[in-house]
Write an enzyme that holds these catalytic residues in place. Structure first.
Site, PDB file in Angstrom:
ATOM      1  N   ASN A 292       6.668  -3.488  -2.413  1.00  0.00           N
ATOM      2  CA  ASN A 292       7.178  -4.855  -2.260  1.00  0.00           C
ATOM      3  C   ASN A 292       6.024  -5.796  -2.576  1.00  0.00           C
ATOM      4  OD1 ASN A 292       8.188  -7.293  -1.413  1.00  0.00           O
ATOM      5  ND2 ASN A 292       8.312  -6.742   0.766  1.00  0.00           N
TER       6      ASN A 292
ATOM      7  N   LYS B 155       6.016  -8.892  -2.941  1.00  0.00           N
ATOM      8  CA  LYS B 155       6.153 -10.226  -2.331  1.00  0.00           C
ATOM      9  C   LYS B 155       5.827 -11.295  -3.387  1.00  0.00           C
ATOM     10  CE  LYS B 155       5.325  -8.095   2.090  1.00  0.00           C
ATOM     11  NZ  LYS B 155       4.863  -8.200   3.470  1.00  0.00           N
TER      12      LYS B 155
ATOM     13  N   HIS C 277      14.533  -8.599   4.401  1.00  0.00           N
ATOM     14  CA  HIS C 277      13.128  -8.447   4.811  1.00  0.00           C
ATOM     15  C   HIS C 277      12.829  -9.468   5.913  1.00  0.00           C
ATOM     16  CE1 HIS C 277       8.767  -8.564   4.742  1.00  0.00           C
ATOM     17  NE2 HIS C 277       8.823  -7.367   4.182  1.00  0.00           N
TER      18      HIS C 277
ATOM     19  N   GLU D  59      10.482 -11.401   6.353  1.00  0.00           N
ATOM     20  CA  GLU D  59      10.007 -12.701   5.860  1.00  0.00           C
ATOM     21  C   GLU D  59      11.179 -13.564   5.386  1.00  0.00           C
ATOM     22  OE1 GLU D  59       7.063 -11.022   3.225  1.00  0.00           O
ATOM     23  OE2 GLU D  59       5.981 -10.304   4.991  1.00  0.00           O
TER      24      GLU D  59
ATOM     25  N   GLU E 219      10.809  -1.759   9.535  1.00  0.00           N
ATOM     26  CA  GLU E 219       9.538  -2.465   9.441  1.00  0.00           C
ATOM     27  C   GLU E 219       9.297  -3.268  10.716  1.00  0.00           C
ATOM     28  OE1 GLU E 219       8.308  -2.976   5.056  1.00  0.00           O
ATOM     29  OE2 GLU E 219       9.457  -4.728   5.626  1.00  0.00           O
TER      30      GLU E 219
ATOM     31  N   GLY F 146       1.436  -6.380   7.376  1.00  0.00           N
ATOM     32  CA  GLY F 146       0.245  -7.103   6.943  1.00  0.00           C
ATOM     33  C   GLY F 146      -0.832  -7.246   8.002  1.00  0.00           C
TER      34      GLY F 146
ATOM     35  N   SER G 262       2.000  -2.025   7.094  1.00  0.00           N
ATOM     36  CA  SER G 262       0.620  -1.533   7.008  1.00  0.00           C
ATOM     37  C   SER G 262       0.512  -0.057   6.639  1.00  0.00           C
ATOM     38  CB  SER G 262      -0.133  -1.828   8.316  1.00  0.00           C
ATOM     39  OG  SER G 262      -0.218  -3.218   8.527  1.00  0.00           O
TER      40      SER G 262
HETATM   41  P1  PGA Z   1       2.491  -4.455   4.332  1.00  0.00           P
HETATM   42  O1  PGA Z   1       3.958  -5.056   4.057  1.00  0.00           O
HETATM   43  O2  PGA Z   1       2.478  -3.069   3.731  1.00  0.00           O
HETATM   44  O3  PGA Z   1       1.573  -5.390   3.636  1.00  0.00           O
HETATM   45  O4  PGA Z   1       2.311  -4.414   5.810  1.00  0.00           O
HETATM   46  C1  PGA Z   1       5.092  -4.251   4.145  1.00  0.00           C
HETATM   47  C2  PGA Z   1       6.337  -5.069   3.905  1.00  0.00           C
HETATM   48  O5  PGA Z   1       6.421  -6.204   4.409  1.00  0.00           O
HETATM   49  O6  PGA Z   1       7.271  -4.619   3.222  1.00  0.00           O
END
Ligand code: PGA
Length: 252
Positions: free
Chosen positions: A11, A13, A99, A101, A169, A175, A215
């Site tokens: 992803n 983003k 997601h 976000e 998630e 992150g 992460s």
């Molecule tokens: P990350 O993000 O691996 O940077 O923690 C995962 C995601 O939000 O899909």
């Protein structure tokens, strides 16, 4: 494990310009071609405007392409949005929906996510439906409740193992460099599969891929991907470098 094929999904983003996208997707496609038969499926989900660039860069490889979001409606007056049919037309086989976000930045509810996943299905896309608890919900002991109700609300009628992937998630792990313990991840994944069985039947739930995200990186991927109910990863930060993403995939 099992007959479920591991899916390693990147992803991206809101990161990268066309030159970055070409280098990253092209580099991964080269690695895939060079590796021959692999035990995982690899997917990249670039920003919408970069999808055609990535489609070109991965041509001739087994790399899968996906969007990061789609609109619930087929077309029309929705400025700034992307229809599932447009993603399909641009070469996508997958789309991420719900997601955290998007749920936070765009106030997406389970009902909206459900409608988006249904739009993906109607257009021949595999929906990667994201769920996960916040840190406050976890601290309040509500992890299973939250994930259970997100499965109940976000997974549309007509979902099958072939058209749906679930991504667990934990919001607090995205992150942050923090992850649940492996035992916690396995427990939540097993719970999610059981909740999914109530919606789509035990047979389909047993075949559905449930990804872990938050992460995941080259250091922890091997342990996480070895868990019985973890069928791949949805990877943000570590999907932005060819070597890191490839290291995650090859630890499956
Ligand atoms: P990350 O993000 O691996 O940077 O923690 C995962 C995601 O939000 O899909």
């Amino acid at each position: 494990m099992s007959a479920r094929r591991i899916l390693i999904a990147g992803n991206w983003k809101m990161n990268g310009l066309s030159a970055d996208a070409t280098a990253l997707a092209g580099g991964l496609a080269e690695k895939l071609k060079g590796a021959g038969a692999v035990n995982f499926e690899m997917l990249v989900c670039p920003p919408a405007v970069l999808i055609p660039v990535v489609a070109k860069a991965i041509a001739g490889s087994t790399m899968q392409l996906g969007g990061q979001d789609c609109h619930m409606n087929a077309k029309g007056a929705h400025t700034g949005d992307t229809a599932a049919a447009m993603l399909k037309d641009a070469g996508c086989g997958y789309v991420i929906v719900g997601h955290s976000e998007r749920r936070t930045d765009h106030a997406e509810t389970d009902a909206i996510v459900n409608a988006k996943a249904a739009a993906a299905h109607a257009n021949g896309l595999i929906a990667v439906i994201c769920i996960g608890e916040t840190e406050a919900q976890r601290d309040a002991g509500k992890t299973l409740d939250v994930n259970g109700s997100q499965i109940a609300g976000s997974v549309p009628e007509g979902s099958t193992a072939a058209n749906t992937v679930i991504a667990y998630e934990p919001v607090w792990a995205i992150g942050t460099g923090r992850t649940p313990t492996s035992a916690e991840v396995q427990d939540v994944h097993a719970f999610i599969r059981a909740e999914l069985a109530k919606k789509i039947g035990a047979g389909e739930a047993a075949k559905t891929r449930i990804l872990y995200g938050g992460s995941m990186n080259p250091k922890n991927a091997k342990e996480l991907l070895a868990l019985a109910d973890v069928d791949g990863g949805l990877i943000g930060g570590a999907s932005l470098k060819v070597d890191d993403f490839w290291a995650v995939a090859t630890s499956a």
